[in-house]
Design a protein around this motif. Structure first.
Motif, PDB file in Angstrom:
ATOM      1  N   ASP A 267       0.995  -1.070  -0.151  1.00 29.84           N
ATOM      2  CA  ASP A 267      -0.081   0.097  -0.096  1.00 29.84           C
ATOM      3  C   ASP A 267       0.859   1.205   0.117  1.00 29.84           C
ATOM      4  OD1 ASP A 267       1.023   0.351   2.477  1.00 29.84           O
ATOM      5  OD2 ASP A 267      -0.972  -0.001   3.591  1.00 29.84           O
ATOM      6  N   GLN A 268       0.380   2.229   0.547  1.00 30.39           N
ATOM      7  CA  GLN A 268       1.329   3.679   0.489  1.00 30.39           C
ATOM      8  C   GLN A 268       2.541   3.584   1.336  1.00 30.39           C
ATOM      9  OE1 GLN A 268      -1.868   3.300   0.807  1.00 30.39           O
ATOM     10  NE2 GLN A 268      -3.140   4.688  -0.681  1.00 30.39           N
ATOM     11  N   ASP A 285      -5.661  -4.434   5.382  1.00 26.94           N
ATOM     12  CA  ASP A 285      -4.819  -3.490   5.433  1.00 26.94           C
ATOM     13  C   ASP A 285      -4.379  -3.127   6.910  1.00 26.94           C
ATOM     14  OD1 ASP A 285      -6.899  -2.136   5.989  1.00 26.94           O
ATOM     15  OD2 ASP A 285      -6.874  -0.622   4.509  1.00 26.94           O
ATOM     16  N   PRO A 300      -1.300  -1.063  10.956  1.00 28.20           N
ATOM     17  CA  PRO A 300      -0.989  -1.416   9.518  1.00 28.20           C
ATOM     18  C   PRO A 300      -0.203  -2.436   9.151  1.00 28.20           C
ATOM     19  CG  PRO A 300      -0.623   0.930  10.188  1.00 28.20           C
ATOM     20  CD  PRO A 300      -0.621   0.367  11.374  1.00 28.20           C
ATOM     21  N   ALA A 326      -9.645   0.154   3.406  1.00 19.41           N
ATOM     22  CA  ALA A 326      -9.696   0.939   2.000  1.00 19.41           C
ATOM     23  C   ALA A 326     -11.016   0.461   1.156  1.00 19.41           C
ATOM     24  CB  ALA A 326      -8.344   0.674   1.200  1.00 19.41           C
ATOM     25  N   ASP A 331      -8.859   3.302  -4.589  1.00 22.57           N
ATOM     26  CA  ASP A 331      -7.765   2.842  -3.607  1.00 22.57           C
ATOM     27  C   ASP A 331      -6.926   1.832  -4.274  1.00 22.57           C
ATOM     28  OD1 ASP A 331      -8.487   4.653  -1.392  1.00 22.57           O
ATOM     29  OD2 ASP A 331      -9.866   3.090  -0.694  1.00 22.57           O
ATOM     30  N   ASN A 417      -5.936   5.713   6.944  1.00 22.25           N
ATOM     31  CA  ASN A 417      -4.951   5.259   6.070  1.00 22.25           C
ATOM     32  C   ASN A 417      -3.636   5.774   6.404  1.00 22.25           C
ATOM     33  OD1 ASN A 417      -3.484   4.335   3.743  1.00 22.25           O
ATOM     34  ND2 ASN A 417      -4.701   5.553   2.353  1.00 22.25           N
ATOM     35  N   THR A 418      -2.578   5.057   6.130  1.00 24.52           N
ATOM     36  CA  THR A 418      -1.054   5.637   6.386  1.00 24.52           C
ATOM     37  C   THR A 418      -0.050   5.713   5.384  1.00 24.52           C
ATOM     38  OG1 THR A 418      -1.350   4.202   8.678  1.00 24.52           O
ATOM     39  CG2 THR A 418       1.034   4.839   7.879  1.00 24.52           C
ATOM     40  N   HIS A 419       0.501   6.766   5.411  1.00 22.53           N
ATOM     41  CA  HIS A 419       1.385   7.216   4.174  1.00 22.53           C
ATOM     42  C   HIS A 419       2.785   7.285   4.767  1.00 22.53           C
ATOM     43  CE1 HIS A 419      -2.146   8.250   1.763  1.00 22.53           C
ATOM     44  NE2 HIS A 419      -2.492   8.913   2.912  1.00 22.53           N
ATOM     45  N   THR A 475     -11.175  13.735   3.527  1.00 26.73           N
ATOM     46  CA  THR A 475     -11.848  12.628   4.483  1.00 26.73           C
ATOM     47  C   THR A 475     -12.850  13.489   5.443  1.00 26.73           C
ATOM     48  OG1 THR A 475      -9.979  12.887   6.103  1.00 26.73           O
ATOM     49  CG2 THR A 475      -9.816  11.424   4.360  1.00 26.73           C
TER      50      THR A 475
END
Length: 516
Positions: A267-268, A285, A300, A326, A331, A417-419, A475
């Motif tokens: 993922d990211q 995720d 995550p 997601a 996504d 989400n986590t980037h 969001t």
């Protein structure tokens, strides 16, 4: 799949009048009394004897190629109860290929269990399918349940039990994704894992209008025998209530209760490792834990370069599960796999499970066809032989944020989400955590930041920045961003959470960063 073609007879009027051809229920090989204690007694007796593997099906069935196996399939017109006014129908799978040992399947009517004979007439095939010798005693490889949902005219599948002790289910508008197991043994141990099998199923015949299907299963393995009871209710979320009684043959010092198995490729957080047009590929995720202390922990998932095991110490957990948060097609940008429609799966213990750990095993993988994530509850104390060990829990297969969402704390914002990647100066790693909307976030920002919040950010073997907390206009929630510098460390454990007036307003975010 190709379905059998039917020739029109005479005129169109005759064709309209012709009734579809359906096979009757397979012949009963045997019948015997059945009570609520039947499977428990069988498991107790089994545990007192030495483990003996079940016989394999004939070699011609075992040696089927993948393509040959797919040329034979169950004809749903021949489903169990297809001619009855029930909300449920049951399909059967033939053995062979990946399923060299068959399972016995019984239909329970009143207080009698009838073992089903293997019946090739229940199946359809292509014209070039292999011709195989049939032994009516050899059994099936598993079963599938279908349900007549409100407003629909055809029964639609929602649960499959096939292979070892694996099973999977979906909510009414979902696509299959992660799986569950009856029991996990020695997962991630250096000497290798042991895979128990469901060797026999007893399915109670429903009554007209009954919204629940009940199934019993006998589990066997070199180390343990077990009795299971599943009470399954399909719907927007598929809910299962599970009771299991385990009878170890040897001390079980590494048993996994309520085990879940899933796939996470990227993922990211690790997108840079994969050359693929899709922004993410995963069935789940994150691991969510509602621990005995009342905290909501979000971890995550990762696809590490080496086997990675994490243990979250707890006492009397309130729940845990592998989630798919997601939920937008964008996504994943995958028009075929529909990863955004894969279910989350939540385990809610019944009773006091005592001390132990929620264990997460992450296995390196470079293909999306492999399940590389396992999560389960591991009791602190070994399960001793010569005793009965009972566990009960509820399973919710569905959308964590849907109308049929599982129980959880509602007063803390979920991690969306986590980037992760290098910061603007390329001298540290930046983590950006997006949280769902929360009433406390609805305050005017000051110079772009949300003030009045306490940001807790911590990392082992790494220095971190203080963090920035900002509204996220897309969001409707907020984003916490901070940097950390692991230096020469190969890994670091990260933890972050947001507080307002000393009260947590977000889940606890946890992550294990490893050098890749």
């Amino acid at each position: 799949m190709k379905r059998r073609a039917f020739l029109a007879l005479g005129t169109s009027a005759l064709a309209l009048m012709a009734a579809p051809v359906r096979a009757a229920m397979p012949r009963f090989l045997s019948s015997e009394p059945f009570t609520a204690d039947t499977v428990r007694v069988l498991a107790q007796q089994l545990a007192l004897s030495e483990f003996r593997p079940r016989p394999e099906v004939p070699a011609a069935w075992r040696d089927l190629t993948y393509d040959e196996y797919r040329k034979i399939w169950f004809n749903v017109q021949n489903a169990i109860w297809a001619e009855d006014p029930f909300l449920f129908e049951m399909d059967l799978f033939h053995p062979g290929l990946y399923f060299p040992r068959a399972v016995e399947i019984d239909v329970v009517q009143a207080d009698t269990a009838h073992r089903l004979a293997f019946d090739m007439d229940l199946f359809d095939s292509t014209d070039d399918a292999p011709v195989l010798a049939v032994d009516e005693t050899m059994g099936y490889s598993g079963l599938r349940f279908r349900h007549l949902f409100e407003g629909e005219f055809n029964h639609r599948e929602f649960a499959v039990f096939q292979g070892a002790s694996y099973f999977r289910a979906i909510g009414a508008a979902q696509a299959y994704g992660l799986s569950a197991r009856g029991l996990a043994l020695k997962t991630g141990d250096p000497e290798g894992e042991e895979f128990p099998d469901f060797t026999r199923f007893w399915v109670e015949e429903p009554t007209p209008g009954d919204p629940v299907i009940i199934m019993h299963a006998l589990l066997d393995s070199p180390s343990v025998a077990g009795a299971y009871r599943f009470e399954i209710t399909p719907g927007e979320a598929c809910e299962m209530r599970v009771e299991c009684s385990l009878y170890p043959r040897v001390p079980l010092d590494h048993a996994g209760i309520g085990p879940l198995t899933s796939m996470f490729l990227y993922d990211q957080t690790n997108r840079h490792r994969f050359q693929d047009f899709r922004p993410a590929i995963h069935d789940s995720d994150g691991l969510l834990i509602w621990n005995g202390a009342g905290e909501m922990l979000w971890r995550p998932l990762a696809n590490p370069v080496e086997l990675q095991v994490s243990s979250f110490v707890d006492d009397s957990p309130r729940g845990f599960g592998l989630m798919q948060r997601a939920r937008r097609l964008s996504d994943f940008a995958d028009l075929e796999a529909h990863y955004h429609e894969r279910p989350s799966l939540w385990i809610e213990p019944e009773g006091d499970w005592g001390p132990g750990v929620v264990r997460l095993v992450e296995i390196p993988s470079d293909e999306e066809i492999y399940d590389n994530i396992v999560a389960y509850w591991r009791p602190r104390d070994p399960l001793a032989p010569g005793q009965e060990h009972r566990f009960a829990y509820r399973m919710t297969w569905g959308d964590e944020a849907g109308r049929a969402a599982p129980p959880r704390r509602k007063d803390v914002a979920r991690v969306l989400n986590t980037h992760m990647g290098l910061n603007f100066r390329r001298d540290a790693i930046l983590a950006a955590i997006d949280f769902a909307p929360h009433p406390s976030f609805d305050v005017p920002p000051v110079y772009g930041a949300l003030e009045g919040f306490t940001l807790f950010v911590n990392a082992s073997r790494a220095e971190t920045s203080t963090g920035v907390f900002q509204p996220n206009p897309e969001t409707g929630g907020a984003r916490l961003a901070f940097t950390f510098d692991p230096g020469d460390a190969e890994s670091t454990e990260l933890r972050a959470q947001v507080f307002k007036d000393g009260t947590p307003v977000t889940e606890v975010w946890l992550y294990r960063w490893t050098r890749s």
